[in-house]
Design an enzyme around this catalytic site. Structure first.
Site, short mmCIF file in Angstrom:
data_model
loop_
_atom_site.label_atom_id
_atom_site.label_comp_id
_atom_site.label_asym_id
_atom_site.label_seq_id
_atom_site.Cartn_x
_atom_site.Cartn_y
_atom_site.Cartn_z
N THR A 229 0.85 -1.18 0.00
CA THR A 229 0.00 0.00 0.00
C THR A 229 0.89 1.24 0.00
OG1 THR A 229 -1.76 -1.13 1.19
CG2 THR A 229 -1.75 1.27 1.31
N CYS A 230 0.68 2.10 -0.96
CA CYS A 230 1.37 3.38 -1.06
C CYS A 230 2.89 3.18 -1.04
CB CYS A 230 0.88 4.33 0.04
SG CYS A 230 1.27 6.06 -0.30
N LEU A 231 3.56 3.59 0.01
CA LEU A 231 5.01 3.42 0.10
C LEU A 231 5.39 1.95 -0.02
CD1 LEU A 231 7.83 4.74 0.72
CD2 LEU A 231 7.40 4.09 3.08
N PHE B 178 4.00 -0.31 -1.84
CA PHE B 178 3.99 -0.67 -3.26
C PHE B 178 5.25 -0.13 -3.95
CE2 PHE B 178 2.85 -0.19 -7.72
CZ PHE B 178 2.39 -1.46 -7.99
#
Length: 154
Positions: free
Chosen positions: A97-99, A101
């Site tokens: 998720t976010c960072l 990824f």
């Protein structure tokens, strides 16, 4: 769950890892057990843990994207091991998720610089999904949507 090195000067990253409590609560609310994978684990510790779990979650957060050498090697080890499991037919999902990824992207490329700095805020862009391969996407209908009976809850 991958633990992030501390970015707080009171807690030096060489000694402290952290994860947002909301991420832990979310994973547990889905009936899963959270096993921490600390950023400074050795290859042996990573291999042992990955042989005992059925996937890894890489949360977003405030960690430095450019980890130190030991953390990079450990992170790359996790992504490469997961890829090997999947190539052998042993389903082993990774979720970022976010960072998380972004870190996964770097791990799969052995930390080649594939991400660019972008100076942009509060700007929405549309995008198209171009490849829907893998077990997660097998149950999509012709419109690219999950039917109610095949809904995956994250």
């Amino acid at each position: 769950m991958f633990m992030q090195p501390s970015s707080n000067s009171k807690y030096p990253k060489e000694k402290y890892d952290w994860v947002n409590a909301a991420d832990v609560q979310h994973i547990r609310s889905e009936g899963l057990k959270v096993i921490p994978i600390f950023s400074n684990y050795t290859y042996q510790e990573i291999d042992f843990l990955l042989s005992k779990v059925n996937g890894v979650y890489f949360p977003g957060g405030d960690a430095d994207l450019w980890l130190d050498v030991q953390q990079k090697e450990g992170f790359t080890r996790m992504t490469n091991t997961a890829q090997q499991f999947n190539e052998k037919g042993d389903y082993f999902p990774l979720w970022g998720t976010c960072l998380g990824f972004q870190l996964m992207s770097l791990g799969f490329t052995n930390y080649e610089k594939i991400l660019d700095d972008v100076k942009d805020q509060n700007n929405t862009k549309s995008g198209n999904i171009i490849a829907l391969k893998g077990k997660m996407f097998e149950q999509l209908d012709e419109n690219g949507l999950f039917s109610q009976k095949n809904l995956i809850n994250f």
